[in-house]
Design an enzyme around this catalytic site. Structure first.
Site, PDB file in Angstrom:
ATOM      1  N   THR A 153       0.683  -1.327   0.144  1.00  0.00           N
ATOM      2  CA  THR A 153      -0.105   0.090   0.074  1.00  0.00           C
ATOM      3  C   THR A 153       0.894   1.269   0.104  1.00  0.00           C
ATOM      4  O   THR A 153       0.650   2.168  -0.843  1.00  0.00           O
ATOM      5  CB  THR A 153      -0.821   0.175   1.352  1.00  0.00           C
ATOM      6  N   VAL A 154       2.009   1.419   0.877  1.00  0.00           N
ATOM      7  CA  VAL A 154       2.507   2.573   1.087  1.00  0.00           C
ATOM      8  C   VAL A 154       3.674   2.756   0.021  1.00  0.00           C
ATOM      9  O   VAL A 154       3.884   3.930  -0.727  1.00  0.00           O
ATOM     10  CB  VAL A 154       3.400   2.625   2.330  1.00  0.00           C
ATOM     11  N   ARG A 210       8.032  -8.793  -3.456  1.00  0.00           N
ATOM     12  CA  ARG A 210       8.096 -10.290  -3.563  1.00  0.00           C
ATOM     13  C   ARG A 210       7.569 -11.144  -4.847  1.00  0.00           C
ATOM     14  O   ARG A 210       8.354 -11.645  -5.363  1.00  0.00           O
ATOM     15  CB  ARG A 210       7.294 -10.927  -2.385  1.00  0.00           C
ATOM     16  N   ILE A 244       1.371  12.987   9.573  1.00  0.00           N
ATOM     17  CA  ILE A 244       1.706  14.022  10.218  1.00  0.00           C
ATOM     18  C   ILE A 244       3.076  14.417  10.293  1.00  0.00           C
ATOM     19  O   ILE A 244       3.682  13.450  10.900  1.00  0.00           O
ATOM     20  CB  ILE A 244       1.012  13.829  11.734  1.00  0.00           C
ATOM     21  N   ASP A 252       2.070  -1.014  18.717  1.00  0.00           N
ATOM     22  CA  ASP A 252       2.095  -0.287  17.790  1.00  0.00           C
ATOM     23  C   ASP A 252       2.500   1.279  18.295  1.00  0.00           C
ATOM     24  O   ASP A 252       3.402   1.983  17.876  1.00  0.00           O
ATOM     25  CB  ASP A 252       0.995  -0.166  16.795  1.00  0.00           C
ATOM     26  N   LYS A 283       5.980   4.001  18.255  1.00  0.00           N
ATOM     27  CA  LYS A 283       5.979   5.365  17.849  1.00  0.00           C
ATOM     28  C   LYS A 283       6.396   6.056  18.952  1.00  0.00           C
ATOM     29  O   LYS A 283       7.386   7.000  18.780  1.00  0.00           O
ATOM     30  CB  LYS A 283       4.620   5.767  17.275  1.00  0.00           C
TER      31      LYS A 283
END
Ligand code: HSE
Length: 433
Positions: free
Chosen positions: A17-18, A49, A141, A206, A210
């Site tokens: 996705t990114v 992959r 952000i 997660d 961060k």
């Protein structure tokens, strides 16, 4: 020999996705990017992959590598973009190899930066290359730049924020609908908003990754993920969310890093925050980060913490920095000058608390509970019994004044043993702004 106006030639590892979002952004804004940094950014190589997989972007002009680590050795590349993920394995091998080859690195990998950030920052600085990671914290952000560049002239005493969109979405829906955690999580998974294995998101890991990165950046200390106290949101009930609302609070999963004379506190756990506070108004999948500078005051940035567009925006902003020659130190001070992390244990935390007890509605129950609080020098601000059911169970909700976590934990352990207390006491910390 390259000339400063030559394109910055990059290799992208990971076309999920990114990765595809990053390709799309670079192709969409090729001219805009050139006008802003005086040179093009060219995708010279890619690695993923499965070469045959349709991704909706055209990377046919780039050299293909089945082996991402081998791509680090491509002599044409100026920078490698690591979007593979994971603290170790291919991602770490690729980043180490790219730095070793003298190439700049851009990564969105919070786990790797939280667990290997110091080692990689030192290696990058010794090699004279940039290690950029804006996309690793709060997606779109620009919180790394906010703290490292925007607050460069400030002492920072506290950084806190909503750092996980999945948890914030679940808590927001629980509040709006009155439904329980398991029900809302199952729906979020069915809608694709939560992973099939949601533990990293809802158990706080997660957010802790961060937070560990922000802590190092804000306080100039070594990244110390192991020192983060981590609690998730599974034990937050619809009842607590409703009582929080009646008391003027919302429950949010916060990451909080605070520096005191004694050391640095890092914690991720559900918090009651004033409903009308800026952080209390961050709802749904949005993230929000507040940094408190001694000259600038309190700054908050809010936005999307995940997704192709926002995360690609952060990745490409880092590439633009590299193309422009902006070279701030990885964690705001030279990696060799990062101070030891000086972690404070959670027991030393002080703050107000929300407590909910499930007790049998009989004379003397509150006297027993308050006697235990007295023994631990815990001062009650308010106490409310919800409902009346002589001989049956009722909820008793208390707010206590600022107290030490160690005293609160010991008091609750004793309260839990009272015959009249029928369920494990619920405790949620209140964050004071
Ligand atoms: N899974 C994260 C979240 C986004 O829910 O916010 C990527 O870190």
């Amino acid at each position: 020999m390259r000339c400063p106006s030559d394109p910055l030639r990059i290799g992208i590892a990971g076309l999920g996705t990114v990765g595809t979002g990053t390709v799309r952004l670079l192709q969409t804004h090729d001219e805009l990017i050139r006008s802003r940094c005086g040179r093009h950014i060219r995708i010279a190589a890619v690695s993923a992959r499965d070469r045959r997989k349709g991704r909706g972007v055209d990377v046919s002009a780039a050299r293909w590598y089945d082996d991402a680590v081998a791509m680090a050795g491509d002599p044409e590349l100026d920078a490698v973009v690591e979007l593979v993920g994971g603290a170790d394995g291919v991602a770490l091998a690729l980043v180490r190899a790219a730095i070793g080859e003298g190439r700049h690195v851009v990564t969105a990998n919070k786990a790797m930066m939280a667990e290997r950030g110091c080692e990689l920052a030192r290696a990058a600085e010794q090699a004279g290359v940039t290690l950029a990671y804006e996309a690793s914290v709060a997606g779109g952000i620009p919180v790394i730049k906010l703290i490292r560049e925007g607050l460069a002239a400030n002492g920072v005493s506290r950084v806190y924020g909503i750092l996980n969109g999945t948890s914030n979405y679940i808590l927001s829906v629980m509040r709006e609908s009155g439904r329980e955690f398991d029900d809302v999580l199952a729906e979020a998974q069915a809608l694709g908003y939560a992973e099939s294995d949601p533990s990293f998101d809802v158990d706080g890991v997660d957010a802790a990754h961060k937070l560990a990165i922000l802590t190092s950046l804000a306080f100039g200390c070594e990244v110390d993920f192991g020192a983060v106290h981590i609690e998730g949101i599974r034990h937050v009930s619809a009842m607590d969310i409703r009582y929080a609302g009646e008391l003027g609070y919302k429950i949010k999963l916060l990451g909080v890093a605070r520096r005191t004379d004694e050391g640095v506190e890092q914690r991720v756990h559900p918090c009651m925050v004033p409903a009308e506070s800026p952080i209390g108004s961050v709802e749904g999948v949005y993230n929000g980060v507040v940094a408190e500078g001694d000259f600038a005051g309190s700054l908050m940035a809010e936005g999307r913490g995940a997704g192709a567009g926002p995360t690609a925006s952060a990745v490409v902003a880092d590439l633009i920095d590299i193309a422009r020659g902006n070279r701030p130190p990885t964690f705001a001070v030279a990696a060799s000058a990062l101070a030891p992390s000086r972690p404070l244990p959670m027991d030393s935390h002080r703050g107000p608390y929300y407590i909910r007890l499930t007790v049998v509605d009989l004379p003397g129950v509150i006297a027993d509970v308050t006697a235990i609080f007295r023994d631990f020098e815990i001062s009650i601000e308010s106490i409310v019994q919800r409902g009346r059911a002589p001989g049956e169970t009722v909820s008793v909700v208390m707010i206590v004044h600022e107290t030490a976590e160690a005293a609160m934990t010991s008091a609750l352990a004793r309260i839990a043993k009272l015959d009249s207390v029928t369920e494990r006491p619920q405790m949620i910390r209140i964050e004071d702004f």
